[in-house]
Design an enzyme around this catalytic site. Sequence first.
Site, PDB file in Angstrom:
ATOM      1  N   ASP A 159       0.866  -1.378   0.075  1.00  0.00           N
ATOM      2  CA  ASP A 159      -0.007  -0.049  -0.002  1.00  0.00           C
ATOM      3  C   ASP A 159       0.684   1.129   0.074  1.00  0.00           C
ATOM      4  OD1 ASP A 159      -2.054   1.882   0.406  1.00  0.00           O
ATOM      5  OD2 ASP A 159      -2.392   1.406   2.288  1.00  0.00           O
ATOM      6  N   LYS A 211       1.683   7.660   0.985  1.00  0.00           N
ATOM      7  CA  LYS A 211       2.036   7.728   2.415  1.00  0.00           C
ATOM      8  C   LYS A 211       3.378   8.223   2.460  1.00  0.00           C
ATOM      9  CE  LYS A 211      -0.113   3.297   3.498  1.00  0.00           C
ATOM     10  NZ  LYS A 211      -0.872   3.703   4.704  1.00  0.00           N
ATOM     11  N   ASP A 227       0.324  -5.353   4.619  1.00  0.00           N
ATOM     12  CA  ASP A 227      -1.000  -4.699   4.501  1.00  0.00           C
ATOM     13  C   ASP A 227      -2.001  -6.067   3.822  1.00  0.00           C
ATOM     14  OD1 ASP A 227      -2.817  -2.821   5.273  1.00  0.00           O
ATOM     15  OD2 ASP A 227      -2.687  -1.664   3.298  1.00  0.00           O
ATOM     16  N   ARG A 265     -10.906  -0.886   2.824  1.00  0.00           N
ATOM     17  CA  ARG A 265     -12.261  -0.808   3.093  1.00  0.00           C
ATOM     18  C   ARG A 265     -13.087  -0.980   1.664  1.00  0.00           C
ATOM     19  NH1 ARG A 265     -12.395   4.425   6.749  1.00  0.00           N
ATOM     20  NH2 ARG A 265     -10.352   3.280   6.923  1.00  0.00           N
TER      21      ARG A 265
END
Length: 458
Positions: free
Chosen positions: A229, A236, A247, A312
């Site tokens: 990720d 990030k 992740d 999600r």
Amino acid sequence: MPLEFAPSSDQALPIWPVAKDAGIPPEAAAGDWPAACGFTGKAGEICLLPAADGGLSGALFGLGDPARARRERFAFARAATSLPKGDWHLMDLPDGFNAEEAALGWLLGQYRFTRYKGSPPKETRLTCPENVDADRILAIAAGEFLTRDLINTPASDMGPKQLEAAARKLANEIGASVEVTTGDALLKSNLPMIHAVGRAAEQAPRLIDIRLGESGPMLTLVGKGVCFDTGGLDIKPPASMGLMKKDMGGAATVLGLLKMLAGTGAAQGLRLRVLIPAVENSIAGNAFRPGDVLGSRKGLSVEVNNTDAEGRLVLADALTLGAEENPDLMISMATLTGAARVALGPDIPPFYCDDDATAQAISAASMTTGDPLWRMPFWEPYETMIEPAIADLDNAPSGGMAGSITAALFLRRFAEGAGRYVHMDIYGWQPTAAPGRPRGGVGQGARAILAALPDLLK
């Protein structure tokens, strides 16, 4: 070194467990030797006992203060790493200590990730204690080892394609079937958010669908498989990206749990389904963007207010698919939010469940197995926080408050149809080495679910 217990043998040396400041068992025939060595029985302390011929006659192992036993899980793992090479057997444990946990701790203490460097541990084996099911403990350890290996492998060798290969290998071992939907076929199969999150990566996104068993109550496990990720276009910072090979810890944990279920026989009489959306959240010209509104399998529209809240999104399509079969119980596991770590730290994943009996069974099992979990609420008043102005749902509410709860509420919208739904917001990483848990990938929640299963699906 194979994962195994030593066969029972008169040649195995005894280990006498000793609580702190308790007397030395007289059968150890240790005399003044322990006192001369400064042995007091503190947690993890070892005193090797000499034999008359100059060899070893056994060892004393410190259990620490029984009143503080819960402060250190799997203390007996220290023996596996500290005792000399050879076969050992455990003498009677004092009250307050558990032989099954000791046996599992010994095995977990053998774990090493040696794919790139290092060597297997020395051949220090334990005979399985009496009244402990050796096959069950070995199966649990094997499932945990699989989870750790998958998490510890960097994304260069554990992308969506390699995660699929690991899932197929496990399915072949246990006699399960596998179907995989890859790339643009995700759009044709109405899994648009999995496709959107993973389409910018070199390896195509995919949904891995494993089935085992044809009759009985249905348990569906959904694991987040974000193999790396970057944060996407909301990239990030380096300090936050360094551990993002983990992740896919949710996917690794449900695969480890599947291995445990099959290996212990707990899968018999169940219909098991494991769904893993496997993607890499990368940056390219076709990456999904902040402000995009995505369609979902459920038909709900989702406004993307942060591309780093991608887990999600992929879970949502997988949960919708799983709920369409109305399973008796559906459990999602995901390395989902930093908010969970702020609230509970790395050791205690929160879990969410509307059904009190289910939650109580999981909570009780988490304590007896040394696999801690803590129930958090699906707090209905926070539902408005995930409802933006231009779409049905917001993937990343502003403000940062209640981040783990709002993520769980988001997922619950897509789990409608399952008889009961449990979400676990795990960390999947051991930041500091502890007994039986070296620094690196670690399973969380799987052993608790395994232990609670008879109550969850009776």
